[in-house]
Design an enzyme around this catalytic site. Structure first.
Site, short mmCIF file in Angstrom:
data_model
loop_
_atom_site.label_atom_id
_atom_site.label_comp_id
_atom_site.label_asym_id
_atom_site.label_seq_id
_atom_site.Cartn_x
_atom_site.Cartn_y
_atom_site.Cartn_z
N GLY A 211 0.81 -1.21 0.00
CA GLY A 211 0.00 0.00 0.00
C GLY A 211 0.84 1.26 0.00
N GLU B 4 10.60 -4.52 -0.01
CA GLU B 4 10.12 -5.21 1.19
C GLU B 4 10.20 -6.72 1.02
OE1 GLU B 4 6.86 -1.97 2.89
OE2 GLU B 4 6.24 -3.46 1.42
#
Length: 240
Positions: free
Chosen positions: A104, A111
């Site tokens: 988001g 990540e």
């Protein structure tokens, strides 16, 4: 300080502080991106400054790198680290198997690489991120700018054959311009509603030319630290 926060921010705050306790002297730590992860980075900075904790952090975005340096954490690259002891990051959704939707905040590629290069991944989240089935939150898919409309069409074609109730795909934008990730890519947000088989969808998406990575994190998280608005913290591991 937590008493001055809204219930949602208090939940993020207490989860982040609890997760920071898992970081030990000498660790190389992946530092996540997002509002919850930011609380964790600030807490680690406190431990560095006040307790003399010696760690090295690998940020998952330029935003996190700036914050980590600001609070006094030694920042290194993943190339310099080689391998990480632990990554602590947030999530947009997690299910009973601790599968995640992330991205988001637009940092899903870094990540996922950092999480995969870690011995352990801990997720910090408020209780609202706990879902029975993934998919209510839009699934981010990072794509190359070159030919992105073609890639979008291929993604839409794939979704027509998958067990998902929603199939809307939209290019993420900032105002009138396409959103650009740290790697110079774009993001497609998939409004699916429900994902019955996250592993199958993740695999299928990554076979599409132009798709760089997707926001389904399967089998990476080992523990979720869940914060509640009243200050309680719950630890949830994968059921045996």
């Amino acid at each position: 300080m937590s008493q001055d926060l809204s219930p949602v921010e208090r939940a993020k705050y207490v989860a982040a502080r609890r997760a920071a306790e898992f970081v030990e002297e000498g660790m190389q730590v992946g530092l996540g991106t997002g509002s919850t992860a930011a609380w964790m980075v600030r807490r680690l900075g406190e431990r560095v400054r006040e307790d003399g904790l010696k760690i090295r952090g690998v940020p998952t975005s330029t935003r996190t790198a700036e914050l980590a340096r600001e609070v006094g954490i030694e920042v290194i690259t993943l190339e310099e680290a080689g391998w990480l002891d632990l990554t602590i990051d947030g999530a947009d959704e997690f299910d009973h198997a601790l599968n995640l939707i992330k991205g988001g905040g637009g940092a899903l590629l870094q990540e996922k690489i950092v999480a995969t290069a870690s011995e352990r991944m801990i997720v910090i989240a408020d209780a609202a991120k706990d879902v029975g089935t993934l998919g209510a939150f839009p699934l981010p898919v990072e794509v190359t700018p070159f030919g992105w409309p073609v890639t979008q069409g291929l993604v839409e074609k794939l979704l027509a054959a998958m067990d998902v109730p929603g199939r809307a795909v939209a290019l993420r934008r900032v105002g009138e311009r396409p959103y650009v990730t740290d790697e110079g890519n774009h993001i497609l947000d998939l409004q699916l509603g429900r994902i019955e088989d996250p592993a199958a969808l993740a695999l299928a998406l990554n076979q599409i030319p132009g798709v760089v990575e997707n926001g389904l994190f399967i089998g990476l998280c080992t523990l979720v630290v869940i914060g509640h608005g009243d200050g309680r913290v719950e630890l949830r591991e994968v059921a045996a």
